[in-house]
Design an enzyme around this catalytic site. Structure first.
Site, short mmCIF file in Angstrom:
data_model
loop_
_atom_site.label_atom_id
_atom_site.label_comp_id
_atom_site.label_asym_id
_atom_site.label_seq_id
_atom_site.Cartn_x
_atom_site.Cartn_y
_atom_site.Cartn_z
N ILE A 174 0.73 -1.38 -0.22
CA ILE A 174 -0.04 -0.06 -0.01
C ILE A 174 0.49 1.20 -0.09
CG2 ILE A 174 -1.48 1.12 1.23
CD1 ILE A 174 -2.57 -1.34 2.14
N ASP B 292 12.21 1.93 5.68
CA ASP B 292 11.32 0.75 5.36
C ASP B 292 12.62 -0.79 5.97
OD1 ASP B 292 10.63 -2.07 4.37
OD2 ASP B 292 8.99 -0.81 3.92
N ASN C 198 9.58 -7.27 4.38
CA ASN C 198 8.45 -7.52 3.93
C ASN C 198 7.98 -7.11 2.37
OD1 ASN C 198 6.48 -9.97 3.44
ND2 ASN C 198 5.31 -8.47 3.56
N SER D 158 -7.54 -0.24 10.29
CA SER D 158 -7.84 -2.01 9.51
C SER D 158 -9.15 -2.44 9.62
CB SER D 158 -7.17 -3.28 9.60
OG SER D 158 -7.61 -4.52 9.31
N THR E 230 -10.20 -4.63 10.60
CA THR E 230 -10.02 -6.20 10.95
C THR E 230 -10.62 -5.73 13.00
OG1 THR E 230 -8.32 -6.94 10.08
CG2 THR E 230 -8.61 -7.91 11.95
N TYR F 199 -2.99 -9.40 15.93
CA TYR F 199 -3.12 -8.19 14.68
C TYR F 199 -4.12 -7.54 15.17
CZ TYR F 199 -3.31 -6.00 10.05
OH TYR F 199 -3.50 -5.23 9.40
N LYS G 280 -3.52 -3.26 16.21
CA LYS G 280 -4.44 -1.70 15.71
C LYS G 280 -5.62 -1.10 16.71
CE LYS G 280 -2.36 -2.88 11.52
NZ LYS G 280 -1.12 -1.59 11.09
N TYR H 252 -9.11 0.31 6.49
CA TYR H 252 -8.97 0.19 5.29
C TYR H 252 -9.56 -1.80 5.75
CZ TYR H 252 -4.05 1.95 4.87
OH TYR H 252 -3.30 2.31 5.23
N ASN I 283 -10.68 -3.99 2.44
CA ASN I 283 -9.41 -5.51 1.26
C ASN I 283 -8.99 -5.49 0.02
OD1 ASN I 283 -11.59 -7.07 2.70
ND2 ASN I 283 -10.56 -8.74 2.58
N ASN J 186 -4.48 -14.25 0.95
CA ASN J 186 -5.66 -13.87 0.89
C ASN J 186 -5.32 -14.45 -0.18
OD1 ASN J 186 -4.24 -11.23 3.37
ND2 ASN J 186 -5.64 -11.78 2.93
N ASP K 225 -13.50 -16.93 10.23
CA ASP K 225 -14.07 -16.19 9.38
C ASP K 225 -15.59 -15.89 10.07
OD1 ASP K 225 -11.72 -15.71 7.38
OD2 ASP K 225 -12.46 -17.47 6.04
P1 NAD Z 1 3.48 -4.34 3.97
O1 NAD Z 1 4.02 -5.88 3.83
O2 NAD Z 1 3.21 -4.79 1.72
O3 NAD Z 1 3.88 -3.57 3.53
C1 NAD Z 1 4.58 -2.96 4.71
C2 NAD Z 1 6.35 -2.26 4.64
O4 NAD Z 1 6.17 -2.05 6.24
C3 NAD Z 1 7.05 -3.69 4.47
O5 NAD Z 1 7.29 -3.36 3.23
C4 NAD Z 1 7.84 -4.35 5.48
O6 NAD Z 1 9.37 -4.60 5.23
C5 NAD Z 1 7.94 -2.52 6.60
N1 NAD Z 1 7.50 -3.20 7.12
C6 NAD Z 1 7.14 -3.62 8.51
N2 NAD Z 1 8.47 -4.09 9.86
C7 NAD Z 1 8.45 -2.82 9.85
C8 NAD Z 1 9.62 -1.88 10.77
N3 NAD Z 1 9.67 -2.31 12.07
N4 NAD Z 1 10.49 -0.91 10.49
C9 NAD Z 1 10.57 -0.95 9.28
N5 NAD Z 1 10.07 -1.36 8.16
C10 NAD Z 1 8.84 -2.37 8.57
O7 NAD Z 1 1.77 -4.56 3.50
P2 NAD Z 1 0.42 -3.24 3.19
O8 NAD Z 1 -0.74 -4.30 3.04
O9 NAD Z 1 1.41 -2.94 2.44
O10 NAD Z 1 0.06 -2.97 5.01
C11 NAD Z 1 0.49 -1.41 5.00
C12 NAD Z 1 -0.29 -1.33 6.37
O11 NAD Z 1 -1.65 -1.16 5.93
C13 NAD Z 1 0.28 -2.17 7.50
O12 NAD Z 1 0.49 -1.67 8.44
C14 NAD Z 1 -1.26 -3.20 7.94
O13 NAD Z 1 -1.10 -3.62 8.64
C15 NAD Z 1 -2.21 -2.18 7.08
N6 NAD Z 1 -3.35 -3.20 6.55
C16 NAD Z 1 -3.08 -3.80 5.45
C17 NAD Z 1 -4.32 -4.70 4.82
C18 NAD Z 1 -4.12 -5.75 3.72
O14 NAD Z 1 -4.29 -6.66 3.34
N7 NAD Z 1 -2.71 -5.38 2.80
C19 NAD Z 1 -5.63 -4.60 5.50
C20 NAD Z 1 -6.04 -3.40 6.26
C21 NAD Z 1 -4.55 -3.16 6.61
N1 UDP Z 2 -10.53 -16.99 0.76
C1 UDP Z 2 -10.57 -18.37 0.74
N2 UDP Z 2 -9.81 -18.75 -0.20
C2 UDP Z 2 -8.22 -18.48 0.21
C3 UDP Z 2 -8.48 -17.84 0.49
C4 UDP Z 2 -9.14 -16.81 0.91
O1 UDP Z 2 -12.00 -19.14 -0.24
O2 UDP Z 2 -7.31 -19.28 -0.70
C5 UDP Z 2 -12.05 -16.80 1.38
C6 UDP Z 2 -12.17 -16.69 2.93
O3 UDP Z 2 -13.08 -17.17 3.35
C7 UDP Z 2 -12.21 -14.90 3.19
C8 UDP Z 2 -12.84 -14.49 1.66
O4 UDP Z 2 -11.84 -15.33 0.80
O5 UDP Z 2 -14.09 -15.31 2.70
C9 UDP Z 2 -11.24 -13.14 1.95
O6 UDP Z 2 -10.38 -13.39 2.32
P1 UDP Z 2 -9.11 -12.52 2.39
O7 UDP Z 2 -8.03 -13.33 3.26
O8 UDP Z 2 -8.32 -12.28 1.32
O9 UDP Z 2 -9.74 -11.44 3.55
P2 UDP Z 2 -10.19 -11.43 5.08
O10 UDP Z 2 -10.50 -12.23 5.21
O11 UDP Z 2 -8.71 -10.72 6.36
O12 UDP Z 2 -10.93 -10.23 5.03
#
Ligand code: NAD
Ligand code: UDP
Length: 338
Positions: free
Chosen positions: A12, A31, A35, A124, A126, A148, A152, A176, A178, A198, A295
């Site tokens: 993101i 960073d 990851n 999130s 979540t 997790y 948050k 956020y 999904n 995911n 879930d």
């Molecule tokens: P991502 O893992 O791609 O990005 C996170 C970045 O943070 C990575 O590049 C990692 O190397 C870096 N990082 C982790 N710990 C660190 C530290 N201690 N110091 C410096 N860098 C560090 O994840 P993303 O999907 O881009 O998510 C970004 C944020 O959004 C996260 O906080 C995550 O919890 C939140 N979020 C993500 C989602 C999703 O589905 N992707 C959904 C809700 C919230």
């Molecule tokens: N899901 C699935 N198979 C997979 C991964 C996810 O059927 O291999 C389903 C999961 O049960 C949920 C939806 O897809 O209903 C989204 O899952 P994800 O893990 O991407 O997001 P989250 O559940 O954290 O919102």
């Protein structure tokens, strides 16, 4: 504005960097690459035409964060850095508290020391836990069901306390739903390490042939077709939400505010498979499997607060989400031009 993006090389963060550079902000990425990959940086340069400053380091290194804030004359921070796998957080909660909660404390200390009091936090959906009603608005109770999500929520509570203690802070927490999809160039996107947890990256791995089939977790939910329903949002829409939140921080934000970033629409797993097949021309074999523990049947946002107060709305379609996710990972259709 000069903006620090912690975790800016991640999924993101990298898309947000593009949007902010295009809006004439100057961004700096911090960073530890735990990851993400170094190649993201050259790809960001190809997309934006700018050499974006990058600092390899950990957000828990308060001295380093302080140096970065001072050296780059930072006005605001967007805090993406953190660990994000729900299952892993159950297995290794200490790692999650150490990285996510301690990381945020370290960042806040450095910000306070340097007088930088503008923060956007990556939260999130979540945090809500099991939905008590749908769509979920920001007033929905928060009862996260895993470490997790509790990270948050704890961080949001901490941010509320800090904002309450000093009226010069401006903090926005973005919850956020999904995020899926990728930048149109196909140069940046989501590339999880190992087998994806995911749905969208798993589907993409089936399409590339890395995985044989998708396991659909549960087909007996009380939803349109029995499979789980979620609010999928294009990562570029999400990135643009951060740009709007920055404008808000700078002009009219109270000390602390919370916003859902979602589309307000829910799509089932089978609908996602169908949309991806249509966008990619690939067949996605799937098998029904038992429900995944923890879930919920359905989870989608009420997105009105962000529309009214931030002036932001997601505009991209499910087809665009699937097509861009495939463009990023497809061996043959990649455009690879910014
Ligand atoms: P991502 O893992 O791609 O990005 C996170 C970045 O943070 C990575 O590049 C990692 O190397 C870096 N990082 C982790 N710990 C660190 C530290 N201690 N110091 C410096 N860098 C560090 O994840 P993303 O999907 O881009 O998510 C970004 C944020 O959004 C996260 O906080 C995550 O919890 C939140 N979020 C993500 C989602 C999703 O589905 N992707 C959904 C809700 C919230
Ligand atoms: N899901 C699935 N198979 C997979 C991964 C996810 O059927 O291999 C389903 C999961 O049960 C949920 C939806 O897809 O209903 C989204 O899952 P994800 O893990 O991407 O997001 P989250 O559940 O954290 O919102």
């Amino acid at each position: 504005m000069n903006i620090l993006l912690t975790g800016g090389a991640g999924y993101i963060g990298s898309h947000t960097a593009v949007v902010l550079v295009e809006a004439a902000h100057r961004v700096v990425l911090l960073d530890n690459l735990s990851n993400s990959r170094q190649e993201v940086l050259s790809n960001l340069e190809r997309i934006t035409g700018e050499n974006i400053p990058f600092v390899k380091g950990d957000v828990r290194d308060t001295t380093l964060v302080r140096q970065v804030l001072e050296q780059h004359d930072i006005h605001a921070v967007i805090h993406f850095a953190g660990l994000k796998a729900v299952g892993e957080s159950v297995q290794a909660p200490m790692d999650y508290y150490a990285n996510n909660v301690q990381g945020t404390i370290s960042l806040l200390q450095a910000m306070e020391d340097c007088g930088v009091r503008r923060l956007i936090f990556s939260s999130s959906a979540t945090v809500y836990g099991i939905p008590q009603y749908l769509p979920i608005d920001e007033a929905h109770p928060t009862h996260p069901t895993n470490p997790y999500g509790r990270n948050k929520r704890h961080i949001e509570e901490m941010l509320g306390d800090i904002a309450g203690s000093d009226r010069t802070w401006r903090i926005v927490s973005l919850r956020y739903f999904n995020p899926v999809g990728a930048h149109d160039s196909g140069l940046i996107g989501e590339m999880p390490r190992g087998i994806p947890n995911n749905l969208m990256p798993y589907i993409v791995d089936v399409a590339t042939g890395n995985l044989s089939h998708l396991s659909v977790f549960g087909n007996d939910y009380d939803t349109i077709d029995g499979t789980g329903v979620r609010d999928y949002i294009h990562v570029m829409d999400l990135a643009e939400g951060h740009r709007s939140a920055l404008d808000y921080l700078d002009t009219r934000a109270p000390t602390m505010s919370l916003f859902n970033l979602g589309t307000g629409n829910g799509f089932s797993v089978l609908r996602m498979v169908q949309a991806f097949e249509a966008a990619s021309g690939k067949k996605i074999p799937y098998r029904f499997a038992p429900r995944r523990p923890g879930d919920v049947a359905a989870c989608y946002a009420k997105a009105d607060k962000a529309a009214i107060e931030l002036g932001w709305k997601a505009t991209r379609t499910l087809e665009e989400m699937c097509a861009s996710a495939w463009n990023y990972r497809s061996p043959s259709t990649k455009t690879k031009t910014p």
